[in-house]
Enzyme design. Structure first.
Site, PDB file in Angstrom:
ATOM      1  N   GLY A  13       0.770  -1.364   0.159  1.00  0.00           N
ATOM      2  CA  GLY A  13      -0.143   0.011   0.189  1.00  0.00           C
ATOM      3  C   GLY A  13       0.736   1.292  -0.122  1.00  0.00           C
ATOM      4  O   GLY A  13       0.203   2.432   0.502  1.00  0.00           O
ATOM      5  N   SER A  14       1.913   1.324  -0.502  1.00  0.00           N
ATOM      6  CA  SER A  14       2.948   2.528  -0.560  1.00  0.00           C
ATOM      7  C   SER A  14       2.022   3.567  -1.453  1.00  0.00           C
ATOM      8  O   SER A  14       2.089   4.831  -1.058  1.00  0.00           O
ATOM      9  CB  SER A  14       4.185   2.140  -1.254  1.00  0.00           C
ATOM     10  N   LEU A  86      -5.057  -6.707  -7.096  1.00  0.00           N
ATOM     11  CA  LEU A  86      -4.763  -7.814  -7.867  1.00  0.00           C
ATOM     12  C   LEU A  86      -6.050  -8.571  -8.468  1.00  0.00           C
ATOM     13  O   LEU A  86      -5.843  -9.198  -9.325  1.00  0.00           O
ATOM     14  CB  LEU A  86      -3.965  -8.611  -7.268  1.00  0.00           C
ATOM     15  N   LEU A  88      -9.745  -8.911 -10.566  1.00  0.00           N
ATOM     16  CA  LEU A  88     -10.601  -8.359 -11.622  1.00  0.00           C
ATOM     17  C   LEU A  88     -11.706  -7.713 -10.932  1.00  0.00           C
ATOM     18  O   LEU A  88     -12.638  -8.284 -10.180  1.00  0.00           O
ATOM     19  CB  LEU A  88     -10.960  -9.323 -12.807  1.00  0.00           C
ATOM     20  N   ASN A 103      -7.241   2.783 -12.211  1.00  0.00           N
ATOM     21  CA  ASN A 103      -5.957   1.887 -11.847  1.00  0.00           C
ATOM     22  C   ASN A 103      -4.716   2.313 -12.037  1.00  0.00           C
ATOM     23  O   ASN A 103      -4.678   3.350 -13.201  1.00  0.00           O
ATOM     24  CB  ASN A 103      -6.204   0.308 -12.483  1.00  0.00           C
ATOM     25  N   HIS A 105      -0.992   1.114 -13.296  1.00  0.00           N
ATOM     26  CA  HIS A 105      -0.311  -0.168 -13.848  1.00  0.00           C
ATOM     27  C   HIS A 105       1.210   0.351 -13.902  1.00  0.00           C
ATOM     28  O   HIS A 105       1.590   1.236 -14.636  1.00  0.00           O
ATOM     29  CB  HIS A 105      -1.027  -0.621 -15.335  1.00  0.00           C
TER      30      HIS A 105
END
Length: 192
Positions: A13-14, A86, A88, A103, A105
């Site tokens: 959770g950085s 992680l 869907l 999101n 990526h």
């Protein structure tokens, strides 16, 4: 009224922390909930440190009920941020929050996206293909992994001799620098 952010994370959770830090004293927006599918995720400790409520959910709760949607609706969430989450996202959640789920990526989409492309898997693929650059992509979430409309991309050069740790570090620097600002800019564009 402040815009309300919910963050989904599965691990450390950085990026969630950087977003909580960014909005801690904001008059515009606040993080109202951290959600995770992992009871051991360090993001729960980070949420406690910022006095942000957290919610742990199971696969059944996420995919076979509308408990998570009800929780987000009750909190009047304006934007859902996936920060190292992680799973869907189910269609029911996408329909409940259209164009309100984003999101991060850890690569330059459309390359190195899709199922199984997360964390070190992405960076190892980038290294294996001898890419000269990599970066981050922030995008809207749709029903497929990593295929939603791109909101922001930032790049870094891969130097000869860069290893997995160096590529991860360079990517994370970009994530921490850009993700909170992109969230803030999106919220400013949203109608009340």
């Amino acid at each position: 009224m402040k815009k309300r952010i919910a963050i989904f994370a599965s691990g450390s959770g950085s990026n969630a922390q950087k977003i909580m830090e960014h909005f801690k004293r904001s008059s515009e927006a606040e993080v109202v909930l951290i959600l995770t599918n992992n009871p051991q995720a360090y993001v729960l400790q980070r949420a406690d440190n910022f006095e942000v409520p957290s919610h742990i959910f199971t696969r059944d709760e996420f995919y076979k009920s509308d408990d998570v949607i009800k929780l987000l609706k009750n909190l009047q969430v304006d934007l859902i941020v996936l920060a190292g989450f992680l799973w869907l996202v189910p269609v029911s959640l996408l329909k409940a929050f259209p164009n309100k789920i984003i999101n991060l990526h850890p690569a330059l989409l459309p390359k190195y996206g899709g199922a199984g492309m997360y964390g070190d898997h992405v960076h190892k693929a980038v290294l294996a293909n001898h890419e000269e650059e990599s970066g981050i992509t922030i995008h809207f979430v749709d029903e497929n992994f990593d295929e939603g409309e791109i909101i922001h991309q930032s790049r870094f050069k891969i130097e000869p001799g860069d290893n997995l740790e160096m590529i991860k570090f360079k990517g994370q620097q970009l994530e921490h620098q850009h993700f909170p600002k992109v969230v803030e800019n999106l919220l400013k564009k949203m109608k009340s």
